[in-house]
Scaffold this motif. Structure first.
Motif, PDB file in Angstrom:
ATOM      1  N   CYS A  52       0.804  -1.232   0.000  1.00 57.58           N
ATOM      2  CA  CYS A  52       0.000   0.000   0.000  1.00 57.58           C
ATOM      3  C   CYS A  52       0.835   1.279   0.000  1.00 57.58           C
ATOM      4  N   GLY A  53       2.175   1.156   0.129  1.00 58.06           N
ATOM      5  CA  GLY A  53       2.988   2.366   0.204  1.00 58.06           C
ATOM      6  C   GLY A  53       2.531   3.248   1.359  1.00 58.06           C
ATOM      7  N   LYS A  54       2.402   4.546   1.080  1.00 55.10           N
ATOM      8  CA  LYS A  54       1.959   5.481   2.131  1.00 55.10           C
ATOM      9  C   LYS A  54       0.436   5.528   2.244  1.00 55.10           C
ATOM     10  N   GLY A  55      -0.234   4.653   1.477  1.00 51.58           N
ATOM     11  CA  GLY A  55      -1.667   4.480   1.681  1.00 51.58           C
ATOM     12  C   GLY A  55      -2.598   5.308   0.821  1.00 51.58           C
ATOM     13  N   ARG A  56      -2.087   5.879  -0.301  1.00 53.35           N
ATOM     14  CA  ARG A  56      -2.966   6.790  -1.050  1.00 53.35           C
ATOM     15  C   ARG A  56      -4.189   6.072  -1.635  1.00 53.35           C
ATOM     16  N   HIS A  57      -4.021   4.846  -2.145  1.00 50.31           N
ATOM     17  CA  HIS A  57      -5.180   4.106  -2.663  1.00 50.31           C
ATOM     18  C   HIS A  57      -6.101   3.681  -1.511  1.00 50.31           C
ATOM     19  N   SER A  58      -5.486   3.226  -0.425  1.00 47.83           N
ATOM     20  CA  SER A  58      -6.268   2.753   0.736  1.00 47.83           C
ATOM     21  C   SER A  58      -7.167   3.858   1.287  1.00 47.83           C
ATOM     22  N   VAL A  59      -6.582   5.041   1.451  1.00 46.54           N
ATOM     23  CA  VAL A  59      -7.329   6.176   2.014  1.00 46.54           C
ATOM     24  C   VAL A  59      -8.517   6.521   1.117  1.00 46.54           C
ATOM     25  N   PHE A  60      -8.284   6.513  -0.197  1.00 47.09           N
ATOM     26  CA  PHE A  60      -9.379   6.850  -1.111  1.00 47.09           C
ATOM     27  C   PHE A  60     -10.454   5.760  -1.104  1.00 47.09           C
ATOM     28  N   LEU A  61     -10.037   4.495  -1.119  1.00 48.58           N
ATOM     29  CA  LEU A  61     -11.022   3.390  -1.058  1.00 48.58           C
ATOM     30  C   LEU A  61     -11.864   3.496   0.210  1.00 48.58           C
ATOM     31  N   ASN A  62     -11.211   3.870   1.304  1.00 46.61           N
ATOM     32  CA  ASN A  62     -11.918   4.027   2.569  1.00 46.61           C
ATOM     33  C   ASN A  62     -12.913   5.185   2.493  1.00 46.61           C
ATOM     34  N   SER A  63     -12.552   6.239   1.747  1.00 48.92           N
ATOM     35  CA  SER A  63     -13.472   7.377   1.579  1.00 48.92           C
ATOM     36  C   SER A  63     -14.702   6.983   0.751  1.00 48.92           C
ATOM     37  N   LEU A  64     -14.583   5.879  -0.007  1.00 47.76           N
ATOM     38  CA  LEU A  64     -15.731   5.346  -0.757  1.00 47.76           C
ATOM     39  C   LEU A  64     -16.567   4.413   0.132  1.00 47.76           C
ATOM     40  N   GLU A  65     -16.244   4.418   1.428  1.00 48.16           N
ATOM     41  CA  GLU A  65     -16.982   3.684   2.474  1.00 48.16           C
ATOM     42  C   GLU A  65     -16.637   2.204   2.584  1.00 48.16           C
ATOM     43  N   TYR A  66     -15.520   1.796   2.031  1.00 47.60           N
ATOM     44  CA  TYR A  66     -15.085   0.407   2.190  1.00 47.60           C
ATOM     45  C   TYR A  66     -14.240   0.258   3.438  1.00 47.60           C
ATOM     46  N   LYS A  67     -14.293  -0.936   4.018  1.00 43.61           N
ATOM     47  CA  LYS A  67     -13.350  -1.289   5.084  1.00 43.61           C
ATOM     48  C   LYS A  67     -12.059  -1.692   4.382  1.00 43.61           C
ATOM     49  N   VAL A  68     -10.945  -1.084   4.766  1.00 48.25           N
ATOM     50  CA  VAL A  68      -9.692  -1.303   4.033  1.00 48.25           C
ATOM     51  C   VAL A  68      -8.542  -1.615   4.996  1.00 48.25           C
ATOM     52  N   THR A  69      -7.727  -2.593   4.588  1.00 46.66           N
ATOM     53  CA  THR A  69      -6.468  -2.865   5.275  1.00 46.66           C
ATOM     54  C   THR A  69      -5.348  -2.648   4.268  1.00 46.66           C
ATOM     55  N   GLY A  70      -4.341  -1.892   4.651  1.00 48.12           N
ATOM     56  CA  GLY A  70      -3.183  -1.676   3.781  1.00 48.12           C
ATOM     57  C   GLY A  70      -1.976  -2.369   4.384  1.00 48.12           C
ATOM     58  N   GLY A  71      -1.259  -3.116   3.566  1.00 47.35           N
ATOM     59  CA  GLY A  71      -0.058  -3.804   4.048  1.00 47.35           C
ATOM     60  C   GLY A  71       1.142  -3.447   3.192  1.00 47.35           C
ATOM     61  N   ASP A  72       2.292  -3.225   3.827  1.00 51.94           N
ATOM     62  CA  ASP A  72       3.499  -2.892   3.066  1.00 51.94           C
ATOM     63  C   ASP A  72       4.732  -3.290   3.878  1.00 51.94           C
ATOM     64  N   LEU A  73       5.775  -3.653   3.145  1.00 51.33           N
ATOM     65  CA  LEU A  73       7.036  -4.055   3.762  1.00 51.33           C
ATOM     66  C   LEU A  73       7.810  -2.867   4.346  1.00 51.33           C
ATOM     67  N   ALA A  74       7.603  -1.687   3.766  1.00 49.94           N
ATOM     68  CA  ALA A  74       8.383  -0.506   4.168  1.00 49.94           C
ATOM     69  C   ALA A  74       7.839   0.092   5.464  1.00 49.94           C
ATOM     70  N   VAL A  75       8.606  -0.058   6.520  1.00 54.07           N
ATOM     71  CA  VAL A  75       8.200   0.407   7.847  1.00 54.07           C
ATOM     72  C   VAL A  75       7.901   1.912   7.835  1.00 54.07           C
ATOM     73  N   ASN A  76       8.749   2.674   7.148  1.00 54.97           N
ATOM     74  CA  ASN A  76       8.559   4.136   7.117  1.00 54.97           C
ATOM     75  C   ASN A  76       7.268   4.535   6.412  1.00 54.97           C
ATOM     76  N   SER A  77       6.924   3.810   5.352  1.00 55.09           N
ATOM     77  CA  SER A  77       5.667   4.098   4.641  1.00 55.09           C
ATOM     78  C   SER A  77       4.470   3.820   5.543  1.00 55.09           C
ATOM     79  N   ILE A  78       4.520   2.703   6.250  1.00 58.51           N
ATOM     80  CA  ILE A  78       3.411   2.352   7.145  1.00 58.51           C
ATOM     81  C   ILE A  78       3.284   3.364   8.284  1.00 58.51           C
ATOM     82  N   LYS A  79       4.416   3.858   8.760  1.00 50.92           N
ATOM     83  CA  LYS A  79       4.408   4.872   9.824  1.00 50.92           C
ATOM     84  C   LYS A  79       3.623   6.109   9.364  1.00 50.92           C
ATOM     85  N   ILE A  80       3.852   6.509   8.097  1.00 54.07           N
ATOM     86  CA  ILE A  80       3.142   7.667   7.533  1.00 54.07           C
ATOM     87  C   ILE A  80       1.661   7.326   7.340  1.00 54.07           C
ATOM     88  N   ALA A  81       1.409   6.130   6.784  1.00 54.42           N
ATOM     89  CA  ALA A  81       0.027   5.715   6.498  1.00 54.42           C
ATOM     90  C   ALA A  81      -0.822   5.630   7.764  1.00 54.42           C
TER      91      ALA A  81
END
Length: 241
Positions: A52-81
């Motif tokens: 999911c990187g920093k979560g840009r797709h996840s955040v938008f999908l969530n704004s469309l009212e979906y329940k979303v989980t974002g997963g990524d290997l990059a610890v720094n990206s997840i920290k931001i997300a």
């Protein structure tokens, strides 16, 4: 550092996010709207965005009212997300090569986030994990570059200046990989990173899907969901069950 794990280091640097900070959100959002409508995903669906990187797709999908989980290997990206988390949006550090402990209604692998590995077995393992992580009628949406178009239009050298950093970029296709070398001087030192993505054209990708038992139900060539055409399509988008 093992060469095959180039992404562990590069994706975790602030420079990765600087270089790609102008990625087109409008395109990403158009795609998410179009694909969720096309699949008629009910608002009760739980979507996994991986990676999911920093979560840009996840955040938008969530704004469309979906329940979303974002997963990524990059610890720094997840920290931001994680700053965007709410009751229906969660982020977690996850390596695609590890199985999931949950089943999802849809799993999205977006923006050429595949084909990093030397050994086909690892790519197939990721697809197998995704298949195992889907509910019985779940959808897998795979969004990759159109390798044939990249090959025909390869920009061998490019210079980009972002935030006063001059990035020198070279591209080549060697031994079945599309290689992008990025060098730059920042914070008083010289940096060098390499992105390696496997040259996966439509035929090769479809053979991967078949090997793990996915059934491809649609093939699109762009975020407007036009038909795929190897000569002109910007993307290779596969929808499978």
């Amino acid at each position: 550092m093992k060469e095959k794990d180039w992404f562990t280091e590069w994706f975790n640097t602030k420079y990765y996010h600087i270089l790609y900070k102008d990625r087109n959100n409008a395109d990403a959002q158009l795609f998410m709207k179009n694909i969720t409508e096309f699949l008629a995903l009910p608002k009760t669906a739980h979507i996994l965005d991986l990676p999911c990187g920093k979560g840009r797709h996840s955040v938008f999908l969530n704004s469309l009212e979906y329940k979303v989980t974002g997963g990524d290997l990059a610890v720094n990206s997840i920290k931001i997300a994680k700053k965007f988390e709410n009751t229906t949006l969660k982020f977690t550090v996850h390596d695609m090569r590890e199985p999931f402990n949950h089943k999802y209604d849809a799993i999205f692998n977006l923006f050429t986030s595949f084909g990093y590995f030397e050994d086909d077995k690892e790519d197939l393992l990721i697809l197998q994990n995704i298949k195992n992580g889907l509910q019985k009628d779940g959808f897998f949406v795979f969004d990759f570059l159109n390798a044939a178009l990249v090959k025909d239009n390869l920009v061998a050298k490019e210079t980009k200046v972002v935030d006063d950093i001059t990035f020198y970029i070279t591209r080549e296709i060697i031994n079945g990989f599309i290689i992008k070398n990025i060098t730059f001087f920042a914070d008083d030192k010289q940096h060098s990173y390499t992105e390696r993505v496997k040259y996966l054209d439509e035929a090769k990708m479809k053979s991967y899907f078949e090997k793990v038992g996915f059934t491809i139900i649609n093939t699109f060539g762009d975020y407007k969901l036009s038909d795929f055409n190897e000569k002109i399509s910007n993307r290779l988008i596969l929808v499978a069950k």
